[in-house]
Scaffold this motif. Structure first.
Motif, short mmCIF file in Angstrom:
data_model
loop_
_atom_site.label_atom_id
_atom_site.label_comp_id
_atom_site.label_asym_id
_atom_site.label_seq_id
_atom_site.Cartn_x
_atom_site.Cartn_y
_atom_site.Cartn_z
N GLU A 52 0.83 -1.21 0.00
CA GLU A 52 0.00 0.00 0.00
C GLU A 52 0.86 1.26 0.00
O GLU A 52 0.52 2.25 -0.66
N ARG A 55 2.07 1.68 -3.55
CA ARG A 55 0.95 2.11 -4.40
C ARG A 55 0.62 3.60 -4.18
O ARG A 55 0.32 4.32 -5.12
N GLU A 56 0.73 4.07 -2.94
CA GLU A 56 0.47 5.48 -2.66
C GLU A 56 1.53 6.36 -3.33
O GLU A 56 1.21 7.41 -3.89
N ARG A 59 0.59 6.45 -7.00
CA ARG A 59 -0.54 7.34 -7.30
C ARG A 59 -0.10 8.80 -7.33
O ARG A 59 -0.49 9.57 -8.20
N SER A 60 0.73 9.18 -6.38
CA SER A 60 1.23 10.56 -6.32
C SER A 60 2.09 10.88 -7.55
O SER A 60 1.92 11.92 -8.19
#
Length: 132
Positions: A52, A55-56, A59-60
């Motif tokens: 996670e 993945r964060e 995304r950023s």
């Protein structure tokens, strides 16, 4: 046809983004920005937390890259893929019939990249399409 870009917000990836935007604009192709978020190992609670977090970051990074591409008028889509970068880029390039795969480098020497297996080095050997 499309331009596929591997992007992670590193200095090399920022340079690759600028190049990919220019190439996509000149060829009139859309840009597919890919972040390979593969996590080593697949067991335990640490895996879920690590996955996670990666993945964060992805995304950023993808949000920032899309903003730059859209500001240049280049149609863009993103893919946050739960795979290692090389596999993510090869798969995306095949699915989008990429004209070229664009990646940056962290400034490693060619020998270090060959020994450690850098993403650009692996792509040069595994891709069935040009790598820039």
């Amino acid at each position: 046809m499309s331009i596929v870009l591997g992007y992670d917000e590193s200095p090399g990836a920022d340079a690759a983004l600028a190049t990919a935007i220019t190439v996509a604009a000149r060829l009139g192709e859309h840009l597919v920005i890919v972040y390979g978020a593969g996590v080593p190992g697949h067991l335990g609670e640490e895996y879920k937390v690590h996955r996670e977090a990666i993945r964060e970051l992805g995304r950023s990074a993808l949000t920032h890259a899309v903003e730059r591409a859209q500001a240049a008028g280049v149609p863009t889509e993103v893919e946050l893929v739960d795979d290692k970068p090389v596999e993510a880029l090869l798969d995306s390039a095949a699915r989008h019939d990429a004209t070229v795969i664009v990646v940056g480098t962290a400034g490693e020497s060619p020998m270090r990249g060959a020994i450690l297996g850098s993403t650009p080095h692996k792509l040069l050997h595994l891709s069935d399409r040009p790598v820039l």
